[in-house]
Write a protein that holds these residues in place. Structure first.
Motif, mmCIF file in Angstrom:
data_model
loop_
_atom_site.group_PDB
_atom_site.id
_atom_site.type_symbol
_atom_site.label_atom_id
_atom_site.label_comp_id
_atom_site.label_asym_id
_atom_site.label_seq_id
_atom_site.Cartn_x
_atom_site.Cartn_y
_atom_site.Cartn_z
ATOM 1 N N ASN A 1 -8.302 -3.769 -8.460
ATOM 2 C CA ASN A 1 -8.038 -2.641 -9.784
ATOM 3 C C ASN A 1 -9.393 -2.005 -10.646
ATOM 4 O OD1 ASN A 1 -5.981 -1.039 -10.531
ATOM 5 N ND2 ASN A 1 -5.327 -2.719 -12.211
ATOM 6 N N LEU B 1 0.967 6.892 -6.854
ATOM 7 C CA LEU B 1 -0.467 7.577 -7.638
ATOM 8 C C LEU B 1 0.320 9.186 -6.637
ATOM 9 C CD1 LEU B 1 -2.952 5.179 -6.371
ATOM 10 C CD2 LEU B 1 -2.166 5.719 -8.619
ATOM 11 N N SER C 1 0.753 -1.492 0.066
ATOM 12 C CA SER C 1 0.121 -0.230 0.130
ATOM 13 C C SER C 1 1.047 1.050 0.498
ATOM 14 C CB SER C 1 -0.927 0.038 0.643
ATOM 15 O OG SER C 1 -0.645 -0.478 1.994
ATOM 16 N N TYR D 1 0.056 -5.069 -7.773
ATOM 17 C CA TYR D 1 -0.447 -4.652 -6.836
ATOM 18 C C TYR D 1 -1.364 -4.804 -5.983
ATOM 19 C CZ TYR D 1 3.801 -1.424 -6.461
ATOM 20 O OH TYR D 1 5.392 -1.388 -6.149
ATOM 21 N N TYR E 1 -8.422 5.149 -4.724
ATOM 22 C CA TYR E 1 -7.414 4.184 -4.060
ATOM 23 C C TYR E 1 -7.322 4.820 -1.656
ATOM 24 C CZ TYR E 1 -3.333 0.861 -1.966
ATOM 25 O OH TYR E 1 -3.164 0.269 -1.361
ATOM 26 N N THR F 1 -0.548 -1.104 -10.823
ATOM 27 C CA THR F 1 -1.627 -1.062 -9.462
ATOM 28 C C THR F 1 -2.043 -2.308 -9.563
ATOM 29 O OG1 THR F 1 -4.119 -0.251 -10.426
ATOM 30 C CG2 THR F 1 -2.093 1.479 -9.531
ATOM 31 N N VAL G 1 1.820 1.491 -3.436
ATOM 32 C CA VAL G 1 0.440 2.321 -4.535
ATOM 33 C C VAL G 1 0.693 3.471 -4.349
ATOM 34 C CG1 VAL G 1 -1.760 2.248 -4.967
ATOM 35 C CG2 VAL G 1 0.043 0.007 -4.883
ATOM 36 N N LEU H 1 -10.973 -0.519 -7.738
ATOM 37 C CA LEU H 1 -10.042 1.249 -8.078
ATOM 38 C C LEU H 1 -10.658 2.285 -8.949
ATOM 39 C CD1 LEU H 1 -7.555 3.333 -7.174
ATOM 40 C CD2 LEU H 1 -6.380 1.919 -8.615
#
Length: 141
Positions: A91, A10, A3, A85, A131, A82, A6, A94
């Protein structure tokens, strides 16, 4: 750890997208490599799920090609990474959260008369927002 990666990617992409209206590919690639290394170490997500998540990014890249970059390639590459992950369902969640939040922002712009059909909106800040919302709601990191 995932996390944090990510969120880091982002955040960097959001800053660059707002400031420069583009996302640096080397940043996204670096985080993609980190994601693959983390997967090799922790193996929390199956390869089919990861490939499905990356497929969402590939679909966005194809849509960017078809639309002559109305959807930027950077967004597609960002979702490609992403997907490493988050896997397919994470995804997809998201993307859904980001699309809903950017749609609400666009409606506010249109209703206030500050936007038009040709107004360009940086998408990655909405991905970051989506996210963070997923993390706050206890979603998978």
């Amino acid at each position: 750890m995932e996390s944090v990666c990510v969120l880091g990617m982002l955040s960097i992409c959001s800053f660059e997208d707002v400031k420069r209206k583009q996302i640096r590919l080397w940043v996204v690639c670096a985080f993609g490599i980190m994601g693959m290394v983390l997967h090799l170490i922790y193996r929390q997500t199956g390869i089919v799920d990861i490939l499905g998540g990356m497929g969402i990014g590939a679909l966005l890249l194809l849509m960017g090609l078809i639309s002559r970059q109305k959807i930027g390639y950077g967004d597609g590459f960002m979702f490609f990474v992403t997907g490493i992950y988050l896997g397919f369902w994470g995804n997809l969640s998201l993307l859904t959260a980001a699309m809903i939040s950017v749609m609400m922002y666009a409606l506010v712009l249109l209703a206030s008369g500050r936007g038009s059909g040709r107004y360009e909106i940086a998408f990655s800040p909405f991905v970051l927002f989506g996210y963070v919302a997923m993390l706050m709601m206890g979603g998978r990191s």
